[in-house]
Design a protein around this motif. Sequence first.
Motif, PDB file in Angstrom:
ATOM      1  N   ILE A 183      -5.829  39.935   2.820  1.00 56.97           N
ATOM      2  CA  ILE A 183      -5.243  39.153   1.718  1.00 56.97           C
ATOM      3  C   ILE A 183      -3.889  39.775   1.392  1.00 56.97           C
ATOM      4  CG2 ILE A 183      -5.543  38.375  -0.672  1.00 56.97           C
ATOM      5  CD1 ILE A 183      -8.587  39.005  -0.265  1.00 56.97           C
ATOM      6  N   ARG A 184      -2.834  38.955   1.380  1.00 55.15           N
ATOM      7  CA  ARG A 184      -1.492  39.496   1.146  1.00 55.15           C
ATOM      8  C   ARG A 184      -1.190  39.560  -0.352  1.00 55.15           C
ATOM      9  NH1 ARG A 184       1.551  41.411   4.594  1.00 55.15           N
ATOM     10  NH2 ARG A 184       1.016  39.915   6.210  1.00 55.15           N
ATOM     11  N   GLY A 185      -1.136  40.781  -0.857  1.00 57.96           N
ATOM     12  CA  GLY A 185      -0.791  40.974  -2.260  1.00 57.96           C
ATOM     13  C   GLY A 185      -1.805  41.849  -2.968  1.00 57.96           C
ATOM     14  N   ALA A 231      -4.571  45.987  12.199  1.00 57.93           N
ATOM     15  CA  ALA A 231      -3.582  46.861  11.567  1.00 57.93           C
ATOM     16  C   ALA A 231      -4.127  47.339  10.224  1.00 57.93           C
ATOM     17  CB  ALA A 231      -2.272  46.107  11.348  1.00 57.93           C
ATOM     18  N   HIS A 232      -3.821  48.577   9.883  1.00 61.31           N
ATOM     19  CA  HIS A 232      -4.206  49.174   8.591  1.00 61.31           C
ATOM     20  C   HIS A 232      -5.716  49.376   8.440  1.00 61.31           C
ATOM     21  CE1 HIS A 232      -0.133  49.114   7.258  1.00 61.31           C
ATOM     22  NE2 HIS A 232      -0.060  47.861   6.892  1.00 61.31           N
ATOM     23  N   GLY A 233      -6.459  49.375   9.567  1.00 61.04           N
ATOM     24  CA  GLY A 233      -7.887  49.695   9.492  1.00 61.04           C
ATOM     25  C   GLY A 233      -8.741  48.523   9.044  1.00 61.04           C
ATOM     26  N   ALA A 282     -11.068  48.596   6.280  1.00 63.05           N
ATOM     27  CA  ALA A 282     -11.610  48.589   4.902  1.00 63.05           C
ATOM     28  C   ALA A 282     -11.168  47.372   4.108  1.00 63.05           C
ATOM     29  CB  ALA A 282     -11.197  49.865   4.174  1.00 63.05           C
ATOM     30  N   ARG A 283      -9.943  46.893   4.347  1.00 61.74           N
ATOM     31  CA  ARG A 283      -9.445  45.763   3.542  1.00 61.74           C
ATOM     32  C   ARG A 283     -10.028  44.423   3.987  1.00 61.74           C
ATOM     33  NH1 ARG A 283      -3.155  44.477   5.410  1.00 61.74           N
ATOM     34  NH2 ARG A 283      -3.501  44.523   7.652  1.00 61.74           N
ATOM     35  N   ASN A 284     -10.680  44.414   5.170  1.00 60.29           N
ATOM     36  CA  ASN A 284     -11.212  43.147   5.693  1.00 60.29           C
ATOM     37  C   ASN A 284     -12.713  42.982   5.479  1.00 60.29           C
ATOM     38  OD1 ASN A 284      -8.651  42.584   6.606  1.00 60.29           O
ATOM     39  ND2 ASN A 284      -9.003  43.580   8.579  1.00 60.29           N
ATOM     40  N   TRP A 323      -2.843  53.137  -0.441  1.00 60.91           N
ATOM     41  CA  TRP A 323      -2.933  52.076  -1.444  1.00 60.91           C
ATOM     42  C   TRP A 323      -1.692  51.217  -1.224  1.00 60.91           C
ATOM     43  CZ3 TRP A 323      -7.347  51.671  -3.755  1.00 60.91           C
ATOM     44  CH2 TRP A 323      -8.072  52.801  -4.152  1.00 60.91           C
ATOM     45  N   HIS A 324      -1.879  50.070  -0.570  1.00 62.69           N
ATOM     46  CA  HIS A 324      -0.736  49.252  -0.115  1.00 62.69           C
ATOM     47  C   HIS A 324      -0.298  48.327  -1.263  1.00 62.69           C
ATOM     48  CE1 HIS A 324       1.652  46.616   2.369  1.00 62.69           C
ATOM     49  NE2 HIS A 324       1.224  47.135   3.505  1.00 62.69           N
ATOM     50  N   SER A 325       0.141  48.913  -2.384  1.00 65.53           N
ATOM     51  CA  SER A 325       0.383  48.133  -3.620  1.00 65.53           C
ATOM     52  C   SER A 325       1.602  47.227  -3.504  1.00 65.53           C
ATOM     53  CB  SER A 325       0.605  49.091  -4.785  1.00 65.53           C
ATOM     54  OG  SER A 325      -0.373  50.093  -4.792  1.00 65.53           O
ATOM     55  N   ASP A 354      12.595  55.882   9.277  1.00 66.07           N
ATOM     56  CA  ASP A 354      12.894  54.461   9.179  1.00 66.07           C
ATOM     57  C   ASP A 354      12.104  53.769  10.279  1.00 66.07           C
ATOM     58  OD1 ASP A 354      13.882  51.929   9.162  1.00 66.07           O
ATOM     59  OD2 ASP A 354      15.986  52.532   8.934  1.00 66.07           O
ATOM     60  N   GLN A 355      11.081  52.993   9.908  1.00 63.35           N
ATOM     61  CA  GLN A 355      10.217  52.378  10.936  1.00 63.35           C
ATOM     62  C   GLN A 355      10.975  51.319  11.743  1.00 63.35           C
ATOM     63  OE1 GLN A 355       6.058  52.733  10.838  1.00 63.35           O
ATOM     64  NE2 GLN A 355       6.018  51.907   8.755  1.00 63.35           N
ATOM     65  N   LEU A 356      12.163  50.947  11.286  1.00 63.49           N
ATOM     66  CA  LEU A 356      12.963  49.988  12.055  1.00 63.49           C
ATOM     67  C   LEU A 356      13.721  50.694  13.179  1.00 63.49           C
ATOM     68  CD1 LEU A 356      14.274  47.976   8.968  1.00 63.49           C
ATOM     69  CD2 LEU A 356      12.260  47.512  10.381  1.00 63.49           C
ATOM     70  N   THR A 371      13.346  46.657   4.719  1.00 65.56           N
ATOM     71  CA  THR A 371      13.139  48.091   4.467  1.00 65.56           C
ATOM     72  C   THR A 371      11.708  48.446   4.847  1.00 65.56           C
ATOM     73  OG1 THR A 371      14.675  47.945   2.612  1.00 65.56           O
ATOM     74  CG2 THR A 371      13.244  49.887   2.676  1.00 65.56           C
ATOM     75  N   ASP A 372      11.550  49.474   5.658  1.00 66.60           N
ATOM     76  CA  ASP A 372      10.217  49.893   6.091  1.00 66.60           C
ATOM     77  C   ASP A 372      10.285  51.391   6.378  1.00 66.60           C
ATOM     78  OD1 ASP A 372       7.641  50.035   7.000  1.00 66.60           O
ATOM     79  OD2 ASP A 372       7.809  48.384   8.436  1.00 66.60           O
ATOM     80  N   ARG A 373       9.986  52.191   5.366  1.00 65.63           N
ATOM     81  CA  ARG A 373      10.211  53.637   5.450  1.00 65.63           C
ATOM     82  C   ARG A 373       8.935  54.411   5.162  1.00 65.63           C
ATOM     83  NH1 ARG A 373      15.610  54.567   1.747  1.00 65.63           N
ATOM     84  NH2 ARG A 373      17.026  53.302   2.991  1.00 65.63           N
ATOM     85  N   GLU A 394      13.581  37.162   7.387  1.00 65.41           N
ATOM     86  CA  GLU A 394      13.150  36.803   8.744  1.00 65.41           C
ATOM     87  C   GLU A 394      11.715  37.264   9.015  1.00 65.41           C
ATOM     88  OE1 GLU A 394      12.383  37.273  12.810  1.00 65.41           O
ATOM     89  OE2 GLU A 394      13.075  39.048  11.728  1.00 65.41           O
ATOM     90  N   LYS A 395      11.403  38.526   8.659  1.00 65.75           N
ATOM     91  CA  LYS A 395      10.032  39.012   8.906  1.00 65.75           C
ATOM     92  C   LYS A 395       9.025  38.283   8.011  1.00 65.75           C
ATOM     93  CE  LYS A 395       6.999  42.966   9.379  1.00 65.75           C
ATOM     94  NZ  LYS A 395       6.826  44.384   9.669  1.00 65.75           N
ATOM     95  N   ALA A 396       9.434  37.944   6.789  1.00 60.57           N
ATOM     96  CA  ALA A 396       8.524  37.219   5.886  1.00 60.57           C
ATOM     97  C   ALA A 396       8.125  35.888   6.524  1.00 60.57           C
ATOM     98  CB  ALA A 396       9.179  36.996   4.530  1.00 60.57           C
ATOM     99  N   VAL A 404       5.105  49.750  -2.621  1.00 56.28           N
ATOM    100  CA  VAL A 404       5.217  51.217  -2.687  1.00 56.28           C
ATOM    101  C   VAL A 404       3.799  51.708  -2.439  1.00 56.28           C
ATOM    102  CG1 VAL A 404       5.876  53.199  -4.084  1.00 56.28           C
ATOM    103  CG2 VAL A 404       7.082  51.024  -4.372  1.00 56.28           C
ATOM    104  N   GLU A 405       3.576  52.307  -1.272  1.00 55.34           N
ATOM    105  CA  GLU A 405       2.229  52.527  -0.749  1.00 55.34           C
ATOM    106  C   GLU A 405       1.930  54.022  -0.683  1.00 55.34           C
ATOM    107  OE1 GLU A 405       2.320  50.416   3.050  1.00 55.34           O
ATOM    108  OE2 GLU A 405       3.836  49.086   2.205  1.00 55.34           O
ATOM    109  N   CYS A 406       1.175  54.502  -1.657  1.00 53.02           N
ATOM    110  CA  CYS A 406       0.862  55.932  -1.710  1.00 53.02           C
ATOM    111  C   CYS A 406      -0.366  56.218  -0.852  1.00 53.02           C
ATOM    112  CB  CYS A 406       0.566  56.341  -3.147  1.00 53.02           C
ATOM    113  SG  CYS A 406       1.957  56.037  -4.252  1.00 53.02           S
TER     114      CYS A 406
END
Length: 293
Positions: A68-70, A90-92, A94-96, A163-165, A187-189, A209-211, A248-250, A267-269
């Motif tokens: 779920i996005r968000g 992606a991202h394991g 647990a979220r699914n 926590w992918h907030s 920089d993941q780009l 931005t993807d850092r 573009e990525k969106a 902001v993902e801690c």
Amino acid sequence: MNSALPTGIKPQWLAHENNAIEVLVISNPFCDAVIAYQGAQVLHYQAKQKPPLLWLSTGNRFQSGKAIRGGIPLCFPWFGAHPDNPALAAHGFARNLLWQLAAAEHNMHGHRLRFVLSETVATRSIWDYAFKLSVEIQFGAQLEVKLQVSNTDSQPFEFGFAWHSYFAIQDICQTQLHGLEHVPFLDQLVPAAGYSHVEHQPVGFLAETDRIYQQAGGHYQITAEQQTPIQIDAPACSSVVVWNPWAEKATRLGDMPENSWKNMLCVECGQVGEANVQLQAGQTLSYPLILSY
Ligand code: BG6
């Protein structure tokens, strides 16, 4: 434990076409909120007299088992693409997955809920360990979330998490993120450059931005003119990922309506990449996240 839900918590379904996911809608004198059984994912939180804190895409299709996005998805037991097998989610996982509600109470500060997730035949087929996750959330004047990771296996395991907030903001171009000044980032780009970048002023946003920051302090603030500052405190997390997909990525992601990326900042801690954690058999670690505004 649906039968014994305390006053102020109601089960409901979020639907899109033939799909639906089950959520709990929470209302108390301090806040209104929504949390999904899938991923124990907070989808909405709004303190009284304040705007919504979290961004939730209106492009979600609410297909059970699909991310779920968000809100606040929990990435576990890996962050990003699986290190060896890009075919895995992606991202394991647990979220699914559907989590179990283990406790729900009404207290003097609002509501406290606890969800749990343990290994199944399906999780073992992709990550062959016994584990127990607990996510405890206090829905009050601030939003307090705590992840506990327990190794219930007889051998150590390594995990990454975040926590992918998704924070709701008025305009990404006017937004600043404080607390990462002087901290080197990847920089993941342009990943080949490694942790060679550093900025000495708050992070501003003018492009995708993807850092990934490591050894970050765990205390950040999102500010913009005309917006109440958002305080993010994750004292036990040494990594933080900062992400906005831009236009573009969106479009490529397919679940973000046009221009909606302008109103979100992730902001993902957590503990990701080099900061993945080794957890010994029988041990438990806790990762609180406190959001206030
Ligand atoms: C961020 C990553 O954490 O999550 C991005 O840094 C990624 O690279 C984004 O695109 C969204 O991931 P997903 O799997 O939810 O589309």
